[in-house]
Design a protein around this motif. Structure first.
Motif, PDB file in Angstrom:
ATOM      1  N   THR A   1     -13.814  39.746  23.987  1.00 20.96           N
ATOM      2  CA  THR A   1     -14.339  38.936  25.082  1.00 20.96           C
ATOM      3  C   THR A   1     -14.444  39.826  26.321  1.00 20.96           C
ATOM      4  O   THR A   1     -13.999  40.982  26.312  1.00 20.96           O
ATOM      5  CB  THR A   1     -13.402  37.755  25.400  1.00 20.96           C
ATOM      6  OG1 THR A   1     -12.206  38.263  26.022  1.00 20.96           O
ATOM      7  CG2 THR A   1     -13.043  36.960  24.154  1.00 20.96           C
ATOM      8  N   ALA A   2     -14.995  39.280  27.389  1.00 26.52           N
ATOM      9  CA  ALA A   2     -15.077  40.024  28.651  1.00 26.52           C
ATOM     10  C   ALA A   2     -13.677  40.369  29.166  1.00 26.52           C
ATOM     11  O   ALA A   2     -13.502  41.353  29.886  1.00 26.52           O
ATOM     12  CB  ALA A   2     -15.843  39.216  29.693  1.00 26.52           C
ATOM     13  N   ALA A   3     -12.682  39.580  28.777  1.00 26.56           N
ATOM     14  CA  ALA A   3     -11.294  39.808  29.203  1.00 26.56           C
ATOM     15  C   ALA A   3     -10.505  40.666  28.215  1.00 26.56           C
ATOM     16  O   ALA A   3      -9.301  40.815  28.342  1.00 26.56           O
ATOM     17  CB  ALA A   3     -10.588  38.471  29.395  1.00 26.56           C
ATOM     18  N   GLY A   4     -11.187  41.222  27.215  1.00 29.19           N
ATOM     19  CA  GLY A   4     -10.510  42.052  26.214  1.00 29.19           C
ATOM     20  C   GLY A   4     -10.422  41.334  24.882  1.00 29.19           C
ATOM     21  O   GLY A   4     -11.055  40.302  24.659  1.00 29.19           O
ATOM     22  N   TRP A   5      -9.618  41.885  23.979  1.00 28.24           N
ATOM     23  CA  TRP A   5      -9.447  41.313  22.639  1.00 28.24           C
ATOM     24  C   TRP A   5      -8.487  40.141  22.707  1.00 28.24           C
ATOM     25  O   TRP A   5      -7.358  40.275  23.182  1.00 28.24           O
ATOM     26  CB  TRP A   5      -8.929  42.369  21.679  1.00 28.24           C
ATOM     27  CG  TRP A   5      -9.949  43.409  21.362  1.00 28.24           C
ATOM     28  CD1 TRP A   5     -10.106  44.624  21.969  1.00 28.24           C
ATOM     29  CD2 TRP A   5     -10.969  43.319  20.370  1.00 28.24           C
ATOM     30  NE1 TRP A   5     -11.155  45.299  21.415  1.00 28.24           N
ATOM     31  CE2 TRP A   5     -11.714  44.525  20.421  1.00 28.24           C
ATOM     32  CE3 TRP A   5     -11.338  42.355  19.438  1.00 28.24           C
ATOM     33  CZ2 TRP A   5     -12.794  44.786  19.586  1.00 28.24           C
ATOM     34  CZ3 TRP A   5     -12.410  42.610  18.595  1.00 28.24           C
ATOM     35  CH2 TRP A   5     -13.127  43.805  18.672  1.00 28.24           C
ATOM     36  N   LYS A   6      -8.925  38.986  22.223  1.00 33.07           N
ATOM     37  CA  LYS A   6      -8.116  37.768  22.212  1.00 33.07           C
ATOM     38  C   LYS A   6      -7.869  37.333  20.774  1.00 33.07           C
ATOM     39  O   LYS A   6      -8.754  37.410  19.915  1.00 33.07           O
ATOM     40  CB  LYS A   6      -8.817  36.628  22.966  1.00 33.07           C
ATOM     41  CG  LYS A   6      -9.034  36.914  24.441  1.00 33.07           C
ATOM     42  CD  LYS A   6      -7.731  36.939  25.185  1.00 33.07           C
ATOM     43  CE  LYS A   6      -7.928  37.106  26.675  1.00 33.07           C
ATOM     44  NZ  LYS A   6      -6.668  37.021  27.398  1.00 33.07           N
TER      45      LYS A   6
ATOM     46  N   ARG B   1       0.451  32.676  25.575  1.00 29.68           N
ATOM     47  CA  ARG B   1      -0.682  31.841  25.976  1.00 29.68           C
ATOM     48  C   ARG B   1      -1.879  32.703  26.370  1.00 29.68           C
ATOM     49  O   ARG B   1      -3.015  32.412  26.013  1.00 29.68           O
ATOM     50  CB  ARG B   1      -0.275  30.947  27.150  1.00 29.68           C
ATOM     51  CG  ARG B   1      -1.298  29.916  27.541  1.00 29.68           C
ATOM     52  CD  ARG B   1      -0.829  28.995  28.679  1.00 29.68           C
ATOM     53  NE  ARG B   1       0.558  28.562  28.541  1.00 29.68           N
ATOM     54  CZ  ARG B   1       1.575  29.001  29.302  1.00 29.68           C
ATOM     55  NH1 ARG B   1       1.364  29.867  30.263  1.00 29.68           N
ATOM     56  NH2 ARG B   1       2.791  28.553  29.109  1.00 29.68           N
ATOM     57  N   GLY B   2      -1.624  33.794  27.088  1.00 28.57           N
ATOM     58  CA  GLY B   2      -2.696  34.654  27.549  1.00 28.57           C
ATOM     59  C   GLY B   2      -3.332  35.506  26.469  1.00 28.57           C
ATOM     60  O   GLY B   2      -4.443  36.022  26.655  1.00 28.57           O
ATOM     61  N   LEU B   3      -2.657  35.678  25.348  1.00 29.78           N
ATOM     62  CA  LEU B   3      -3.173  36.509  24.262  1.00 29.78           C
ATOM     63  C   LEU B   3      -4.211  35.808  23.400  1.00 29.78           C
ATOM     64  O   LEU B   3      -5.030  36.452  22.757  1.00 29.78           O
ATOM     65  CB  LEU B   3      -2.023  36.940  23.346  1.00 29.78           C
ATOM     66  CG  LEU B   3      -0.979  37.867  23.956  1.00 29.78           C
ATOM     67  CD1 LEU B   3       0.221  37.969  23.038  1.00 29.78           C
ATOM     68  CD2 LEU B   3      -1.586  39.220  24.212  1.00 29.78           C
ATOM     69  N   TRP B   4      -4.148  34.481  23.363  1.00 27.08           N
ATOM     70  CA  TRP B   4      -4.985  33.715  22.443  1.00 27.08           C
ATOM     71  C   TRP B   4      -6.312  33.330  23.072  1.00 27.08           C
ATOM     72  O   TRP B   4      -6.402  33.022  24.248  1.00 27.08           O
ATOM     73  CB  TRP B   4      -4.250  32.440  22.019  1.00 27.08           C
ATOM     74  CG  TRP B   4      -3.237  32.692  20.958  1.00 27.08           C
ATOM     75  CD1 TRP B   4      -1.969  33.161  21.149  1.00 27.08           C
ATOM     76  CD2 TRP B   4      -3.393  32.515  19.563  1.00 27.08           C
ATOM     77  NE1 TRP B   4      -1.328  33.277  19.938  1.00 27.08           N
ATOM     78  CE2 TRP B   4      -2.182  32.890  18.953  1.00 27.08           C
ATOM     79  CE3 TRP B   4      -4.441  32.065  18.761  1.00 27.08           C
ATOM     80  CZ2 TRP B   4      -1.997  32.824  17.581  1.00 27.08           C
ATOM     81  CZ3 TRP B   4      -4.257  32.007  17.395  1.00 27.08           C
ATOM     82  CH2 TRP B   4      -3.044  32.382  16.818  1.00 27.08           C
ATOM     83  N   LEU B   5      -7.344  33.299  22.261  1.00 27.05           N
ATOM     84  CA  LEU B   5      -8.647  32.804  22.661  1.00 27.05           C
ATOM     85  C   LEU B   5      -8.525  31.305  22.897  1.00 27.05           C
ATOM     86  O   LEU B   5      -8.011  30.585  22.038  1.00 27.05           O
ATOM     87  CB  LEU B   5      -9.672  33.086  21.558  1.00 27.05           C
ATOM     88  CG  LEU B   5     -11.118  32.750  21.868  1.00 27.05           C
ATOM     89  CD1 LEU B   5     -11.645  33.681  22.965  1.00 27.05           C
ATOM     90  CD2 LEU B   5     -11.964  32.899  20.614  1.00 27.05           C
ATOM     91  N   GLN B   6      -8.939  30.845  24.052  1.00 25.32           N
ATOM     92  CA  GLN B   6      -8.865  29.415  24.355  1.00 25.32           C
ATOM     93  C   GLN B   6     -10.046  28.725  23.693  1.00 25.32           C
ATOM     94  O   GLN B   6     -11.090  28.535  24.304  1.00 25.32           O
ATOM     95  CB  GLN B   6      -8.842  29.190  25.860  1.00 25.32           C
ATOM     96  CG  GLN B   6      -7.573  29.702  26.488  1.00 25.32           C
ATOM     97  CD  GLN B   6      -7.450  29.326  27.949  1.00 25.32           C
ATOM     98  OE1 GLN B   6      -8.070  28.397  28.424  1.00 25.32           O
ATOM     99  NE2 GLN B   6      -6.615  30.062  28.655  1.00 25.32           N
ATOM    100  N   SER B   7      -9.834  28.380  22.428  1.00 19.64           N
ATOM    101  CA  SER B   7     -10.910  27.840  21.609  1.00 19.64           C
ATOM    102  C   SER B   7     -10.362  26.846  20.597  1.00 19.64           C
ATOM    103  O   SER B   7      -9.264  27.045  20.070  1.00 19.64           O
ATOM    104  CB  SER B   7     -11.592  28.993  20.858  1.00 19.64           C
ATOM    105  OG  SER B   7     -12.468  28.498  19.880  1.00 19.64           O
TER     106      SER B   7
END
Length: 142
Positions: free
Chosen positions: A113-118, A28-34
């Protein structure tokens, strides 16, 4: 290897670690929430949107459990805020009656992203003529 390429390969490795461990939280944390996120599991229809993709992984993990899977032959293409990783997914089925390493082609897209690569996209598809190799031939290299 540049820092950006290394960061993308680390993100790709995290994806395969979550897949191997059947770790829904990590996935869940690896994917871009889009709603733009897409995933094509082998032999399935395209899934669009973060929530639906996560539901698909939860079902897969519940039915499959942990499995040894790792990428090889990774190639990275970088853009300004995106990256593609093409690779071979090696799926260890040596503990089954098949006694094979199943190889599939994968294309993974990431967005910076600001949180790294998603992860934005994952596609896994059969490789005609290269679906399986004897386990003792492939495991010796990994």
């Amino acid at each position: 290897m540049t820092e950006r390429v290394e960061a993308v390969l680390i993100a790709n490795a995290r994806f395969y670690r979550a897949l191997s461990l059947a770790d829904t939280s990590a996935m869940r944390g690896l994917w871009l929430q889009s709603p733009e996120a897409t995933c094509l599991h082998p032999g399935r229809q395209e899934i669009k949107g973060h929530a639906y993709i996560q539901q698909s992984w939860a079902v897969i993990f519940a039915n499959q459990g942990p499995i040894r899977i790792w990428p090889s032959h990774e190639e990275v293409t970088l853009g300004s805020d995106w990256a593609w990783v093409t690779c071979i997914e090696n799926i260890d089925a040596s503990a089954t009656t098949a006694n094979k390493i199943v190889c599939v082609r994968a294309r993974n897209a990431f967005r910076q992203t600001a949180a790294g690569w998603k992860m934005l996209h994952h596609l896994a598809e059969a490789m005609p003529g290269h679906e399986t190799q004897l386990a003792n031939q492939r495991l010796a290299y990994n």
